[in-house]
Design a protein around this motif. Structure first.
Motif, PDB file in Angstrom:
ATOM      1  N   VAL A  10       0.846  -1.189   0.000  1.00 29.25           N
ATOM      2  CA  VAL A  10       0.000   0.000   0.000  1.00 29.25           C
ATOM      3  C   VAL A  10       0.890   1.251   0.000  1.00 29.25           C
ATOM      4  CG1 VAL A  10      -1.669   1.318   1.371  1.00 29.25           C
ATOM      5  CG2 VAL A  10      -1.930  -1.141   1.113  1.00 29.25           C
ATOM      6  N   LYS A  11       1.955   1.237   0.783  1.00 28.18           N
ATOM      7  CA  LYS A  11       2.871   2.387   0.834  1.00 28.18           C
ATOM      8  C   LYS A  11       3.543   2.583  -0.513  1.00 28.18           C
ATOM      9  CE  LYS A  11       4.077   2.228   5.722  1.00 28.18           C
ATOM     10  NZ  LYS A  11       5.124   1.990   6.702  1.00 28.18           N
ATOM     11  N   LYS A  12       3.946   1.495  -1.159  1.00 24.05           N
ATOM     12  CA  LYS A  12       4.599   1.581  -2.461  1.00 24.05           C
ATOM     13  C   LYS A  12       3.641   2.114  -3.504  1.00 24.05           C
ATOM     14  CE  LYS A  12       8.106  -1.996  -1.912  1.00 24.05           C
ATOM     15  NZ  LYS A  12       8.612  -3.257  -2.388  1.00 24.05           N
ATOM     16  N   SER A  13       2.424   1.653  -3.449  1.00 25.53           N
ATOM     17  CA  SER A  13       1.466   2.108  -4.454  1.00 25.53           C
ATOM     18  C   SER A  13       1.117   3.575  -4.251  1.00 25.53           C
ATOM     19  CB  SER A  13       0.204   1.234  -4.439  1.00 25.53           C
ATOM     20  OG  SER A  13      -0.473   1.371  -3.229  1.00 25.53           O
ATOM     21  N   ARG A  14       1.077   4.077  -3.033  1.00 28.26           N
ATOM     22  CA  ARG A  14       0.834   5.506  -2.793  1.00 28.26           C
ATOM     23  C   ARG A  14       1.995   6.333  -3.338  1.00 28.26           C
ATOM     24  NH1 ARG A  14      -1.158   5.729   3.427  1.00 28.26           N
ATOM     25  NH2 ARG A  14      -3.124   4.667   3.109  1.00 28.26           N
ATOM     26  N   PHE A  15       3.232   5.864  -3.122  1.00 24.70           N
ATOM     27  CA  PHE A  15       4.414   6.577  -3.616  1.00 24.70           C
ATOM     28  C   PHE A  15       4.423   6.610  -5.134  1.00 24.70           C
ATOM     29  CE2 PHE A  15       8.924   6.583  -4.894  1.00 24.70           C
ATOM     30  CZ  PHE A  15       9.271   7.827  -4.396  1.00 24.70           C
ATOM     31  N   LYS A  16       4.085   5.464  -5.765  1.00 21.12           N
ATOM     32  CA  LYS A  16       4.030   5.412  -7.231  1.00 21.12           C
ATOM     33  C   LYS A  16       2.958   6.352  -7.744  1.00 21.12           C
ATOM     34  CE  LYS A  16       5.658   0.679  -7.893  1.00 21.12           C
ATOM     35  NZ  LYS A  16       5.288  -0.655  -8.340  1.00 21.12           N
ATOM     36  N   GLY A  17       1.850   6.390  -7.063  1.00 19.81           N
ATOM     37  CA  GLY A  17       0.766   7.280  -7.470  1.00 19.81           C
ATOM     38  C   GLY A  17       1.197   8.734  -7.379  1.00 19.81           C
ATOM     39  N   PHE A  18       1.897   9.089  -6.303  1.00 20.05           N
ATOM     40  CA  PHE A  18       2.380  10.457  -6.142  1.00 20.05           C
ATOM     41  C   PHE A  18       3.367  10.819  -7.250  1.00 20.05           C
ATOM     42  CE2 PHE A  18       5.618  13.360  -4.394  1.00 20.05           C
ATOM     43  CZ  PHE A  18       4.820  14.460  -4.114  1.00 20.05           C
ATOM     44  N   LEU A  19       4.240   9.879  -7.583  1.00 16.41           N
ATOM     45  CA  LEU A  19       5.200  10.115  -8.663  1.00 16.41           C
ATOM     46  C   LEU A  19       4.490  10.367  -9.978  1.00 16.41           C
ATOM     47  CD1 LEU A  19       8.175   7.588  -8.178  1.00 16.41           C
ATOM     48  CD2 LEU A  19       8.308  10.049  -8.287  1.00 16.41           C
ATOM     49  N   PHE A  20       3.530   9.507 -10.312  1.00 19.02           N
ATOM     50  CA  PHE A  20       2.862   9.631 -11.613  1.00 19.02           C
ATOM     51  C   PHE A  20       1.888  10.801 -11.663  1.00 19.02           C
ATOM     52  CE2 PHE A  20       4.069   5.063 -11.973  1.00 19.02           C
ATOM     53  CZ  PHE A  20       4.861   5.209 -13.099  1.00 19.02           C
ATOM     54  N   VAL A  21       1.316  11.164 -10.553  1.00 19.37           N
ATOM     55  CA  VAL A  21       0.312  12.219 -10.572  1.00 19.37           C
ATOM     56  C   VAL A  21       0.957  13.604 -10.390  1.00 19.37           C
ATOM     57  CG1 VAL A  21      -1.710  13.130  -9.324  1.00 19.37           C
ATOM     58  CG2 VAL A  21      -1.523  10.702  -9.775  1.00 19.37           C
ATOM     59  N   VAL A  22       2.008  13.730  -9.558  1.00 16.34           N
ATOM     60  CA  VAL A  22       2.540  15.050  -9.240  1.00 16.34           C
ATOM     61  C   VAL A  22       3.919  15.290  -9.878  1.00 16.34           C
ATOM     62  CG1 VAL A  22       3.261  16.561  -7.354  1.00 16.34           C
ATOM     63  CG2 VAL A  22       1.256  15.120  -7.087  1.00 16.34           C
ATOM     64  N   VAL A  23       4.880  14.451  -9.619  1.00 17.66           N
ATOM     65  CA  VAL A  23       6.266  14.694  -9.995  1.00 17.66           C
ATOM     66  C   VAL A  23       6.472  14.631 -11.510  1.00 17.66           C
ATOM     67  CG1 VAL A  23       8.640  13.873  -9.732  1.00 17.66           C
ATOM     68  CG2 VAL A  23       7.128  13.903  -7.764  1.00 17.66           C
ATOM     69  N   VAL A  24       5.987  13.582 -12.147  1.00 11.81           N
ATOM     70  CA  VAL A  24       6.211  13.422 -13.597  1.00 11.81           C
ATOM     71  C   VAL A  24       5.562  14.572 -14.365  1.00 11.81           C
ATOM     72  CG1 VAL A  24       5.741  11.940 -15.595  1.00 11.81           C
ATOM     73  CG2 VAL A  24       6.581  10.940 -13.468  1.00 11.81           C
ATOM     74  N   PRO A  25       4.327  14.965 -14.072  1.00 14.81           N
ATOM     75  CA  PRO A  25       3.754  16.090 -14.804  1.00 14.81           C
ATOM     76  C   PRO A  25       4.511  17.400 -14.552  1.00 14.81           C
ATOM     77  CG  PRO A  25       1.998  14.853 -13.756  1.00 14.81           C
ATOM     78  CD  PRO A  25       3.294  14.287 -13.277  1.00 14.81           C
ATOM     79  N   LEU A  26       4.991  17.634 -13.310  1.00 17.41           N
ATOM     80  CA  LEU A  26       5.742  18.856 -13.024  1.00 17.41           C
ATOM     81  C   LEU A  26       7.055  18.890 -13.802  1.00 17.41           C
ATOM     82  CD1 LEU A  26       5.307  19.508  -9.192  1.00 17.41           C
ATOM     83  CD2 LEU A  26       4.555  20.932 -11.079  1.00 17.41           C
ATOM     84  N   VAL A  27       7.775  17.812 -13.829  1.00 18.76           N
ATOM     85  CA  VAL A  27       9.046  17.750 -14.562  1.00 18.76           C
ATOM     86  C   VAL A  27       8.792  17.936 -16.045  1.00 18.76           C
ATOM     87  CG1 VAL A  27      10.983  16.245 -15.184  1.00 18.76           C
ATOM     88  CG2 VAL A  27      10.225  16.376 -12.813  1.00 18.76           C
ATOM     89  N   SER A  28       7.756  17.314 -16.569  1.00 17.39           N
ATOM     90  CA  SER A  28       7.429  17.442 -17.994  1.00 17.39           C
ATOM     91  C   SER A  28       7.052  18.876 -18.315  1.00 17.39           C
ATOM     92  CB  SER A  28       6.270  16.516 -18.365  1.00 17.39           C
ATOM     93  OG  SER A  28       6.631  15.178 -18.127  1.00 17.39           O
ATOM     94  N   ALA A  29       6.252  19.496 -17.466  1.00 19.80           N
ATOM     95  CA  ALA A  29       5.833  20.874 -17.695  1.00 19.80           C
ATOM     96  C   ALA A  29       7.039  21.802 -17.625  1.00 19.80           C
ATOM     97  CB  ALA A  29       4.789  21.298 -16.673  1.00 19.80           C
ATOM     98  N   GLY A  30       7.942  21.584 -16.700  1.00 18.91           N
ATOM     99  CA  GLY A  30       9.145  22.402 -16.578  1.00 18.91           C
ATOM    100  C   GLY A  30      10.023  22.280 -17.805  1.00 18.91           C
ATOM    101  N   ALA A  31      10.182  21.057 -18.316  1.00 18.51           N
ATOM    102  CA  ALA A  31      11.007  20.850 -19.510  1.00 18.51           C
ATOM    103  C   ALA A  31      10.371  21.514 -20.697  1.00 18.51           C
ATOM    104  CB  ALA A  31      11.209  19.359 -19.746  1.00 18.51           C
ATOM    105  N   LEU A  32       9.072  21.379 -20.831  1.00 17.66           N
ATOM    106  CA  LEU A  32       8.353  21.994 -21.941  1.00 17.66           C
ATOM    107  C   LEU A  32       8.452  23.509 -21.871  1.00 17.66           C
ATOM    108  CD1 LEU A  32       6.505  21.489 -24.390  1.00 17.66           C
ATOM    109  CD2 LEU A  32       4.562  21.642 -22.840  1.00 17.66           C
ATOM    110  N   ALA A  33       8.337  24.083 -20.654  1.00 19.61           N
ATOM    111  CA  ALA A  33       8.447  25.539 -20.478  1.00 19.61           C
ATOM    112  C   ALA A  33       9.850  26.006 -20.828  1.00 19.61           C
ATOM    113  CB  ALA A  33       8.095  25.924 -19.054  1.00 19.61           C
ATOM    114  N   LEU A  34      10.856  25.255 -20.478  1.00 21.04           N
ATOM    115  CA  LEU A  34      12.236  25.589 -20.785  1.00 21.04           C
ATOM    116  C   LEU A  34      12.477  25.618 -22.284  1.00 21.04           C
ATOM    117  CD1 LEU A  34      15.034  26.178 -19.546  1.00 21.04           C
ATOM    118  CD2 LEU A  34      15.447  23.728 -19.583  1.00 21.04           C
ATOM    119  N   VAL A  35      11.943  24.617 -22.986  1.00 24.87           N
ATOM    120  CA  VAL A  35      12.098  24.557 -24.448  1.00 24.87           C
ATOM    121  C   VAL A  35      11.382  25.723 -25.095  1.00 24.87           C
ATOM    122  CG1 VAL A  35      11.488  23.208 -26.494  1.00 24.87           C
ATOM    123  CG2 VAL A  35      12.462  22.067 -24.504  1.00 24.87           C
TER     124      VAL A  35
END
Length: 196
Positions: A10-35
């Motif tokens: 359950v802890k692992k799945s919450r962490f994976k969910g946080f990564l896919f929902v918050v971190v990955v979109p933020l990093v992608s948006a930052g890279a796109l904004a930089l370009v």
């Protein structure tokens, strides 16, 4: 034990969910904004550097004011060059003093050598004078008192006293006996004063 494994899943799945929902979109948006910003000609790194230099803690790590650092470095270089010139001037002054001291030592050594030569010369003259005086005394000892007395009375008192003090006692008695009583008394008194 199964509950423990389920709790970990359950802890692992919450962490994976946080990564896919918050971190990955933020990093992608930052890279796109930089370009996009770099395509528009905006240098995001310079803006971030300027912004970072204004923040109190971050400004220590961001070299926002290169011109002041360059000026400080240039001032240090100028200061060090001035210090080098001062040291070189002092070195030249010390070398000049050393040269002067060397020439003074050379002059003093030359003067010392001249004085030693003069001393040797004076010693040789003194030795020669002593030998000559001894010869004179021997001459007065060899001639008779009758012949020596009139010669001694004609000499200056200092010279006569010097000769009479160095003649043997028997020859002295013969010379004084051959003098007039006044001269014999005068030279006897001088000999007595000389011995005291």
């Amino acid at each position: 034990m199964v509950k423990q494994i389920e709790g970990e899943d359950v802890k692992k799945s919450r962490f994976k969910g946080f990564l896919f929902v918050v971190v990955v979109p933020l990093v992608s948006a930052g890279a796109l904004a930089l370009v996009v910003l770099s395509l528009l000609g905006i240098n995001i790194f310079e803006s971030a550097k300027g912004l970072g230099s204004k923040l109190p803690v971050i400004s220590q790590y961001v070299n926002g004011d290169d011109s002041s650092t360059a000026k400080e470095e240039e001032q240090k270089v100028i200061s060090l060059e001035a210090e080098i010139k001062n040291k070189e001037a002092k070195l030249e002054q010390l070398q000049s003093q050393l040269k002067n001291k060397d020439s003074e030592i050379e002059r003093l050594n030359l003067e010392k050598k001249q004085l030693e030569e003069q001393t040797e010369e004076l010693t040789a003259i003194q030795t020669e004078n002593k030998r000559a005086f001894k010869d004179i005394v021997n001459t007065y000892e060899t001639i008779s008192g009758k012949k020596a007395a009139p010669i001694i009375t004609k000499l200056k008192d200092e010279e006569a006293l010097k000769i009479l003090t160095n003649i043997k006692a028997e020859n002295l008695a013969d010379i004084l006996e051959s003098m007039s009583p006044q001269d014999a008394a005068k030279y006897t008194e001088m000999l007595t004063n000389e011995s005291n």
